[in-house]
Write a protein that holds these residues in place. Sequence first.
Motif, PDB file in Angstrom:
ATOM      1  N   UNK A   1       0.820  -1.217   0.000  1.00 48.19           N
ATOM      2  CA  UNK A   1       0.000   0.000   0.000  1.00 48.19           C
ATOM      3  C   UNK A   1       0.854   1.269   0.000  1.00 48.19           C
ATOM      4  N   UNK A   2       2.120   1.141   0.406  1.00 51.79           N
ATOM      5  CA  UNK A   2       2.965   2.331   0.462  1.00 51.79           C
ATOM      6  C   UNK A   2       4.423   1.897   0.527  1.00 51.79           C
ATOM      7  N   UNK A   3       5.278   2.632  -0.183  1.00 50.60           N
ATOM      8  CA  UNK A   3       6.717   2.384  -0.057  1.00 50.60           C
ATOM      9  C   UNK A   3       7.383   3.689   0.351  1.00 50.60           C
ATOM     10  N   UNK A   4       8.129   3.667   1.470  1.00 52.60           N
ATOM     11  CA  UNK A   4       8.887   4.845   1.897  1.00 52.60           C
ATOM     12  C   UNK A   4      10.353   4.610   1.585  1.00 52.60           C
ATOM     13  N   UNK A   5      10.948   5.538   0.853  1.00 50.98           N
ATOM     14  CA  UNK A   5      12.351   5.400   0.444  1.00 50.98           C
ATOM     15  C   UNK A   5      13.259   5.961   1.536  1.00 50.98           C
TER      16      UNK A   5
ATOM     17  N   UNK B   1      10.965   1.201   3.406  1.00 52.53           N
ATOM     18  CA  UNK B   1       9.905   0.730   4.295  1.00 52.53           C
ATOM     19  C   UNK B   1       8.716   0.384   3.434  1.00 52.53           C
ATOM     20  N   UNK B   2       8.374  -0.911   3.434  1.00 48.27           N
ATOM     21  CA  UNK B   2       7.253  -1.373   2.607  1.00 48.27           C
ATOM     22  C   UNK B   2       6.074  -1.648   3.527  1.00 48.27           C
TER      23      UNK B   2
ATOM     24  N   UNK C   1      -2.132  -4.645   9.103  1.00 47.14           N
ATOM     25  CA  UNK C   1      -1.091  -3.895   8.427  1.00 47.14           C
ATOM     26  C   UNK C   1       0.289  -4.323   8.940  1.00 47.14           C
ATOM     27  N   UNK C   2       1.256  -4.512   8.022  1.00 43.18           N
ATOM     28  CA  UNK C   2       2.625  -4.856   8.394  1.00 43.18           C
ATOM     29  C   UNK C   2       3.590  -3.893   7.723  1.00 43.18           C
ATOM     30  N   UNK C   3       4.702  -3.585   8.396  1.00 46.55           N
ATOM     31  CA  UNK C   3       5.752  -2.779   7.788  1.00 46.55           C
ATOM     32  C   UNK C   3       7.018  -3.624   7.741  1.00 46.55           C
TER      33      UNK C   3
END
Lengths: 376, 295
Positions: free
Chosen positions: A301-305, A311-312, A320-322
């Motif tokens: 749902x989101x990728x943080x670079x 962070x996926x 929800x999992x990170x």
Amino acid sequence: MATIELRQVRKSYGETQVVHGLDARFEPGEFVVIVGPSGCGKSTLLRMIAGLESITGGEIDIAGTVVNELAPRQRDVAMVFQNYALYPHMTVFDNMAYSLKLAKLPKPEIKERVGNTAEILGLTEMLTRRPSQLSGGQRQRVAMGRAIVREPKVFLFDEPLSNLDATLRVQMRVEIKQLHRELGATSVFVTHDQVEAMTMADRLVVMNGGLVEQVGRPVDVYNRPATRFVASFIGSPAMNFLHGTLSEHGDSHAVILKDGTVINTGPLEGARDAEKVTLGLRPEHLRPVPLTGAHLAGSIVLIEELGASRLVHLDTANGRLVSNVAVEDAGDWQMGDDIGLAIAPKHTHLFDRVSGFRLDRPEVQETATEESIAAA
Amino acid sequence: MRRVTFDGHWLPYLLLFPQLLILVWFFFWPAGQALYQAFTLSSPFGGYAEWVGFENFVDMVTQPEYHKAIRVTVVFSLATTALSLGLGLLFALFADRVLRATDFYRTLLIWPYAVAPAIAGALWSFTLDPHSGVVAFALKQLFNWGWNPELSSFDAMVLVVFAAAWKQVAYNFVFFLAGLQSIPRAVIESAAMDGAGPLRRVRDIILPLLSPTTFFLVVLNIVYAFFDTFGIIHVTTGGGPGDATTILVYKVFQDGFIGLDLSASAAQSIILMIVVMGLTIFQFRFLERRVHYAD
């Protein structure tokens, strides 16, 4: 060098109790960091050690003397405050010399000690300036100098870095640590920043709601958080939590998640079959794997670079999992892609869902014992 | 910021008119009259005035009674300022340490400021009355001190200083307390950690940091003692015994309205006007260049 011992220390304001019967012992020369969310009583505890707050119950013992009834000046402790608390009407020299003047030291000695301290901290050029003419970092140095110059038994730090910008904070963190190594005085450092806590502490005290949740070396607190709270508070990005039920498989255990997924945890001590538990998984321990053979799966749902890693954020059937994925392990993922994650049994953390206490693995405890024997 | 402008000229003048009317009617006109009278010699009952130049001023400064009044004013205003500032600061230091019911104490301590000067004078007259006052009785019983402000110049001065200072303590207290509460708590705690006891903290940290407030209050209290204490003196001692408590303002009244020497009285008024202008300019200058401790 002095020990600090807290015996059943309590603090109440009227009816509200903010510190509930704390016990702790800080060894001589140790750098202890007390960490916890705001309002957990960590600053109050520090101020009780300093003598700025009265002690409602229990005893505080510094270097073998119970200090409960002693005024701050009789305790031989120095404190660095969050907003520096420099004397605005005095020069840098006078700020640092004030405690020595009160101690009635001869003038030449005051001059020498302040001069030496200023040199250690790189303040020699600024001795004649007023605090208002200094930058934030310089003021922080003066505040430290004021503490160091006294050569006290104990240093207390009350969130001293929280007013500095990020770069300066990292720099001061290193400087304080180095200074501590040179001076070797017992230090108690209070912060709400878990990175500061992890990097600086010889020993970490994690507090929550006026209680100590765990005391230990930063690496032990990270590897074996004693409670669900500690697990959620220490580590960045924060640990993932999933609800599940324990099941026994001979000697070993596993967690059955909401959707029936089974995660192997290895043998646990004192675990009951069908016990309701919370499974904790650190983002950095969740490895991306092909969907076949994955322990957990979900859609992105989101990728943080972050540069070195990403962070996926995944939506899974269990919540929800990170996952913190190193760049070389990361695929060419798009939003909505389904990916699988794997976790090693030794990296699972289990907490009783009611009490929040950790269910530990026996072999981890053995390693810890070996380590402590080696250390001793 | 956007400036509000008016199309015509009549509206701003209309809005200013009431204020200007009061100023002109009650201030500029009497001040002009005083200025005129100071340079003339007029009959007590009016209708006749002769231009005499600076003669009134020369008479005034050569009069021993005027020198006495200056000395009395200096003693009175310094004593009143010192006492009211000292007590105001002391109470503020105490109140600052109180954790609970601060608002209650503060309200109580502010009350005297709301009392009219004449009432304050009457109150202290009763309390310090040599015949029926509690204080006179206590002093006689405890120290065998025959307290009598009707006969003793010293006692009379003590009486008016107390009455005048009592009224001002409340005012000073409010400013000092606000000043104290603006000193960061951590700075004082830091001094405690450095080894300073409570008195040392007051001397080394609190007083220097309060100095802007103190300076402002000194000017204000001197102005008060000079000009606003007429009622207190009039009710308590009437300037006596003899002229032991006749301060400059009281002498203006005595010479003008009792002695009916309007010209001498007017000349003294001019001097007082100059003094008050000087003090005001001094204060404004100071407030602009106020010592500022940024943190």
